[in-house]
Write a protein that holds these residues in place. Structure first.
Motif, PDB file in Angstrom:
ATOM      1  N   CYS A  71     -30.106   1.558 -34.321  1.00  0.00           N
ATOM      2  CA  CYS A  71     -30.088   0.226 -33.704  1.00  0.00           C
ATOM      3  C   CYS A  71     -29.471   0.295 -32.319  1.00  0.00           C
ATOM      4  N   GLU A 133     -21.031   7.883 -29.751  1.00  0.00           N
ATOM      5  CA  GLU A 133     -21.126   6.574 -30.398  1.00  0.00           C
ATOM      6  C   GLU A 133     -20.903   6.867 -31.879  1.00  0.00           C
ATOM      7  N   GLU A 135     -21.020   5.375 -35.733  1.00  0.00           N
ATOM      8  CA  GLU A 135     -21.714   4.250 -36.346  1.00  0.00           C
ATOM      9  C   GLU A 135     -21.745   4.346 -37.879  1.00  0.00           C
ATOM     10  N   ASP A 164     -23.956   9.034 -32.895  1.00  0.00           N
ATOM     11  CA  ASP A 164     -25.199   8.935 -32.131  1.00  0.00           C
ATOM     12  C   ASP A 164     -24.873   9.437 -30.721  1.00  0.00           C
ATOM     13  N   LYS A 177     -31.255  10.950 -26.986  1.00  0.00           N
ATOM     14  CA  LYS A 177     -30.394  10.973 -28.176  1.00  0.00           C
ATOM     15  C   LYS A 177     -30.855  11.964 -29.234  1.00  0.00           C
ATOM     16  N   ALA A 247     -23.865   1.021 -32.126  1.00  0.00           N
ATOM     17  CA  ALA A 247     -22.570   1.465 -31.605  1.00  0.00           C
ATOM     18  C   ALA A 247     -21.636   0.292 -31.408  1.00  0.00           C
TER      19      ALA A 247
HETATM   20 MN    MN Z   1     -26.156   4.283 -31.123  1.00  0.00          MN
END
Ligand code: MN
Length: 280
Positions: A71, A133, A135, A164, A177, A247
């Protein structure tokens, strides 16, 4: 769980079709799909085969997922901080980047606890920033498409922690990513019955012992049932798929030599190192 005191059990003898070959991941998909059926057998074996957790090497908490859905822009405070980041790395933030969306990361980017996040040389040589990030992630159990939000929980096997890792700057999210090692996943999957409220967990990310992210999952803009509904509206969710829920604020650069510790209350924690990738 306190890794100094916990125990782990090898239940593979009760898992149909188990193989150590990661390309034979059908057993993992089947276990995600049929956990309720297999649970009694797994529990029986687990009673007799525990070893101290500190003596075990944990592997990624997901094996060859058919896809990793993630997301974007799901915590308003993160969207706010990204305006300053995008101003610095891309000369400004386009409006679409501030909107909630789902995108894909390469399944080959998954690594496990204790492994190294490898920073690719090419983007660093261009002056790009590479960020953490941390998550909350869902692991899908029961397959489904066009899942209504009020049935979403039936499709969630459990929860795990994912990083991430992200190259900032212009370009498609899926490429920035998806470098190898950019989705650390672990330390294990906590089944959904063990988490009373996934919107009341605390996410913490430390870099060399310094807290960079410490945020409640209550801050999600689009909540988990609606995430499952939106993601499954455009692609069939399959057993073992991962969905990263976005994030929280506090993202920042990582550098070779640093140590990362990612924790979520009710799940556990995992540590990783950061190193330069060799040979590119
Ligand atoms: Mn992310």
């Amino acid at each position: 769980m306190d890794t100094a005191e916990g125990v782990i059990a090898d239940v593979t003898s009760a898992v149909p079709g188990h193989t150590a070959d990661p390309f034979g991941a059908g057993w993992w998909v089947r276990m995600c799909r049929e956990l309720e059926t297999l649970r009694a057998g797994l529990t029986g074996v687990a009673r007799d085969s525990t070893v101290p957790l500190r003596d075990a090497r944990l592997r990624p908490a997901a094996l060859n997922p058919s896809k990793i859905i993630a997301c974007a822009s799901n915590y308003s405070a993160h969207v706010g901080e990204m305006m300053a980041v995008q101003e610095r790395v891309a000369g400004g933030m386009e409006a679409w980047m501030a909107e909630f969306d789902v995108f894909l990361k390469a399944p080959s980017s998954v690594i496990g606890p204790g492994e190294a996040v490898l920073l690719p040389a090419a983007p660093l040589s261009e002056g790009r920033e590479i960020h953490h990030e941390c998550e909350l992630a869902l692991v899908i159990g029961k397959a489904g498409a066009h899942i209504p939000a009020d049935r979403a929980v039936e499709h969630i096997l459990g929860y795990t922690i994912c990083l991430d890792i992200t190259v900032r700057g212009p370009g498609d999210r899926s490429r920035r990513k998806s470098y190898d090692t950019f989705t650390p996943t672990g330390p294990w999957v906590v089944t959904r019955d063990e988490i009373a409220d996934p919107h009341d967990l605390e996410i913490t990310l430390e870099v060399d012992g310094e807290v960079r992210q410490r945020v409640s999952t209550s801050g999600m803009t689009v909540r988990i049932p609606e995430i499952v509904a939106q993601a499954s509206a455009c692609m069939t969710l399959l057993p073992g798929d991962l969905i990263l829920t976005g994030a929280p604020p506090g993202v920042g650069q990582i550098f070779a030599g640093e140590r990362l510790k990612a924790s979520i209350s009710g799940i556990g924690s995992m540590e990783l190192t950061v190193a330069a990738a060799a040979g590119d």
